[in-house]
Design a protein around this motif. Structure first.
Motif: not given
Length: 517
Positions: A245-251, A351-356
């Motif tokens: 999850i962290a890899y998919a969103i934060h990168d 918003r993008f990070s928190a929502g996903w």
């Protein structure tokens, strides 16, 4: 505390440690955070070097976010009354355990991220003949069990069995353990298969070297009657999912910030596939591969690959829905306006990070008998497909960029030259009494480990070319190779560069300055 919980909380030494926390699992978290190997991650590349910009994640900030997401997942599933009995049956899930494992999971990542991992593995196997090469996950386990000196016995951190087991994303060695090895299963677990075109080299991913087999067995013992030998614990499955999850969103956030992830090409890829999915589905595999740079073609290749690898979950309707959601929330919302550092731009990313994150975590379930390519903790079907599409965007529009390849080829040459220079220093008999103390300590440690294995199970020391080490000299040669790999993998990006400059006579740093030696 019940018998099983006592087993999970067992340490190798059992020595008193003076930990501040009463909970053994919370004490493990504190030990990891206090480790110099953890602090070092602030100077290690996540995908590309942050160069002090403050805009990109490094391995430290990534680990903090994995720990945060892992804890949220653990609290969610352990708070569900209908899952309590099942989780207990599978061996338990403690939020402190998954948080500690999330913090520790990347301790072994070498300079320059996955590129460094590939270079060191190649050198370890083909230059030094090490039986299991180099793997970042296995190196993390080696650090917490062996090379870190922060534990009460100055051998590893003496973490509990539960935390050590939770670090085992791939609970097998490259070639030999457990027996039968999971790469021989009809449908091998994720990471257990051999790399394409490298028959006989063992699993592409693994979490333990042969030198840590005794620790591996002790950490897994509390779960022996609950899980197959190759299965992750529930806590390892939580940590692994949080890492995804962290890899998919934060990168993706990172590369939007620095302007690398552009709206137009991502929109073209996703939009062309959505409008032409039926047409693309009729194309020959060879044609798709030849013209993979055309919009929509790479996404169609992904869809077909998922059907081959993950037939247990892949669904075309869910894939279409995932592409649509990513186009709406990533392309049409986040990427539509270039990042300019304004409060509005930061809020959009937030918003993008928190929502996903909330969406992906909310779709979790726990199953008793998962397919071999999944752990006991599963993303929901919709969320699983969305993660595949998000990771595809990262790979297609960041990792495959020619300018990144140019940058990484230079880093590969740097690491190769550094390994060669340190090997030459180790074998220079005129300089043997002036070796870096830590490098000499690592040689002595590895020589003891390999000599012990030679006496107890020589088969574990068969190298990449299928040769046994010859006598004491062969053991010493293996030990030198492992020591150099251990040493280089423990450097930050800048330390690796500065050390090579010094060894090459290019460095301007005075010899009296503080350094890694």
């Amino acid at each position: 505390m019940g018998d099983h919980e006592e087993q999970r909380a067992a340490r190798r030494s059992g020595s008193p440690s003076g930990d501040l926390a009463a909970s053994p699992f919370r004490a493990d978290r504190d030990r990891v955070v206090a480790s110099p190997f953890f602090a070092r991650l602030g100077g290690v590349t996540q995908v590309v070097s942050a160069s002090g910009s403050g805009l990109l994640h490094n391995r430290l900030t990534h680990s903090l976010k994995v720990a945060q997401v892992a804890r949220a997942i653990a609290e969610r599933i352990t708070g569900a009354p209908d899952l309590a009995e099942l989780i207990d049956q599978l061996g338990g899930c403690d939020p402190d355990v998954v948080e500690a494992a999330g913090l520790a999971h990347d301790l072994g990542h070498p300079p320059f991220g996955h590129l460094g991992e590939q270079v060191l593995d190649r050198l370890a196997r083909h230059r030094f003949g090490l039986p299991d090469g180099f793997e970042g996950n296995a190196q993390s386990v080696r650090i917490v069990t062996t090379t870190d000196t922060g534990g009460p016995s100055a051998v590893g951190l003496d973490l509990t069995a539960a935390v050590r087991a939770a670090m085992l994303k791939y609970p097998w060695t490259r070639l030999t353990h457990p027996d039968p090895h999971p790469r021989h299963l009809a449908d091998p677990p994720r990471g257990a298969s051999e790399p394409a075109g490298e028959k006989g080299t063992g699993s592409s991913k693994f979490s333990v070297y042969v030198t840590e087999l005794d620790d591996f067995a002790q950490a897994r013992e509390p779960f022996a009657d609950r899980l197959a030998p190759w299965q992750q614990t529930v806590e390892a499955s939580v940590m692994d999912t949080a890492d995804d999850i962290a890899y998919a969103i934060h990168d993706l956030e990172d590369f939007h910030r620095i302007g690398v992830l552009q709206h137009a090409p991502v929109a073209a890829e996703l939009g062309r596939w959505l409008t032409g999915a039926l047409e693309l589905a009729q194309l020959d595999d060879g044609l798709l591969a030849t013209h993979s740079r055309r919009p929509g073609y790479s996404l169609e290749i992904l869809r077909r690959r998922l059907h081959l690898r993950d037939s247990w979950i892949v669904d075309d309707d869910a894939f279409v829905a995932a592409v649509r959601r990513v186009r709406t929330e990533l392309v049409d919302t986040l990427l539509a306006t270039p990042f300019d550092g304004s409060a509005e731009a930061e809020q959009t990313i937030g918003r993008f990070s928190a929502g996903w994150t909330v969406r992906l975590v909310s779709g979790m379930s726990v199953v008793l008998d998962p397919p071999t390519r999944s752990g006991h903790v599963l993303l929901g079907s919709a969320q699983w497909h969305e993660v595949q599409v998000l990771k595809f965007v990262h790979r297609r529009f960041v990792l495959l960029r020619p300018d990144l390849a140019l940058h990484q080829r230079g880093q590969a040459r740097l690491l190769t030259s550094l390994v060669q220079a340190l090997e030459q220093w180790l074998t220079d008999r005129y300089e043997s009494d002036r070796l870096p103390r830590r490098l000499q300590d690592l040689v002595d440690l590895a020589e003891h480990e390999y000599a012990t294995l030679a006496e107890t199970d020589m088969s574990t020391l068969v190298g990449a070319v299928g040769e046994m080490p010859q006598g004491a000299a062969g053991i010493r040669e293996l030990a030198r190779g492992r020591a150099v790999i251990d040493f280089v993998s423990s450097l930050t990006d800048s330390q690796a560069s500065t050390l090579l400059d010094a060894l090459s006579g290019r460095g301007a740093q005075p010899w009296s300055d503080a350094f890694v030696l």
